[in-house]
Design a protein around this motif. Sequence first.
Motif: not given
Length: 504
Positions: A70-99
């Motif tokens: 019953t928790l599977a869908e929610s736990e997968e969604a939390i995992s995906n959101a955390n991974r996306q946020l981490r990846e976005l933070a990395g992209e943001q850092s790289e893009t700021n350096a480019t700017v």
Amino acid sequence: MKQLAAGALLCALLAVLTGSAAAAPAPRQTERSKQKVLAEKTRAGIQQKLAELKREVSKTESEREDAADTLAESEEAISNANRQLRELAGEQSETNATVAALAASQQQLADTIASQKQQLARLLREQYVAGNEDRIKLLLSGDNPNRINRDLQLMAYVSKAQAKLLGSLHGNLAAVASNRDKAENAREELNEIAQEEREQKAVLEKEKARRAALLGTLSNRLAEQRKEIGGLERDEQRMAGLVDKLSKLIKEQAEAAAAEQRRQEALAAARAKAAEQARLLAEAKKAERKAERKAERERERERERERLAREAAKKPPKLDPRTGAKIAPVPVPVPMDPIDDDEPPVVAQTPEPKAEPAAPRKPDIALAPAMPEGAFASLRGKLRTPVSGKLAARFGAKRGSGPSWKGMFIKAAEGSEVRAVAGGRVVFARWMRGFGNLILVDHGSEYLSIYGNNQALLKREGDAVKGGDSIASAGNTGGNEESGLYFEIRHKGAAVDPAGWVNF
């Protein structure tokens, strides 16, 4: 004439200056968006294979409901959101350096352009004041020719300097426009990232609240199922089935890669052989043509000798004025063919060794290990701890009245970084019954490291990792009671004691 020359230079300057005020391009799809679409297409194939593999593993189980599912869908969604946020933070850092780099480059170009504009303005002013004697007027002046020649050279140097300055200014203005486009693209990417971060944070908060509510209603059922011996045995069978099928899939892909490499090598060898045969055939034909030409020239020389001999025979013999004896005719040399005169003597040469054709690049296989064969085994006893925490369960210890532990459980605060114990490639990264958010890393030579009960999976299937890379964050997914990490090492499908490999 003075006004015309000054006007021409002024027009050139105005054209350059107005070019710098060109309109910005219309909005377009950012490079980041294009790359994301391409990456998703690349991952689609392996994700589909692993989804089918997971279904095959679960298909053999009974359809008995598990509270953790019953928790599977929610736990997968939390995992995906955390991974996306981490990846976005990395992209943001790289893009700021480019700017920042683009801003510095833009300022440098602006300073250079300002200096060049001042030089052009000064040249225009000096040319106007000097009167700008043209070449025709100078030639017709009747002045000293040496002075005229010197002045003409000086005028040529000035013209070249002006043209060079204008060309450089044009180039710098084009660079400014290019920088402006890149900066605009980077700003659009930052806006995209910020929007995606807001969306992922909203998803994360929503799923955390949903999971908390579910845990509140399922806590009793989860506690009961954790005590069931049958459930623990099924979890163990599920893991064994997953490892077995993954190993087969990895082996199949490695064999396919080896077969493709052999095919490419055979094609390269066949092409090299055909090229060598064509070269030898061309050389043989060339030698044959050369021999034919040489034989024909020899025949021509023989005919010429015969002709000269006949002509000499028709002439009366010469007599020696002192003795009156006949003088023997001197044979007339036949002139060499001009072609023979031009041709250098042929010298036997040892053929230079040919460079071996480069081996074709091994095709990228999504699940191919990123470590060379035998590398992981050499790290026995030297592996780093996957997470900082307290060892709560050891390999081989009994799990209550159920089966023994096939790995170890390390208590750790929720969100603690989980790191790969060695280099390898992620071959599985998704939720699985009994283990929650699960990630498996293939280290080659049939060694796998397994990390379960994670709050979030930070790597995707197919990603290459180095030892110490953050691959997940600790949690209590899959219905686990305590927050931490379940860790296993397997070789050829069998679980081995991690204590002999990891320095805890």
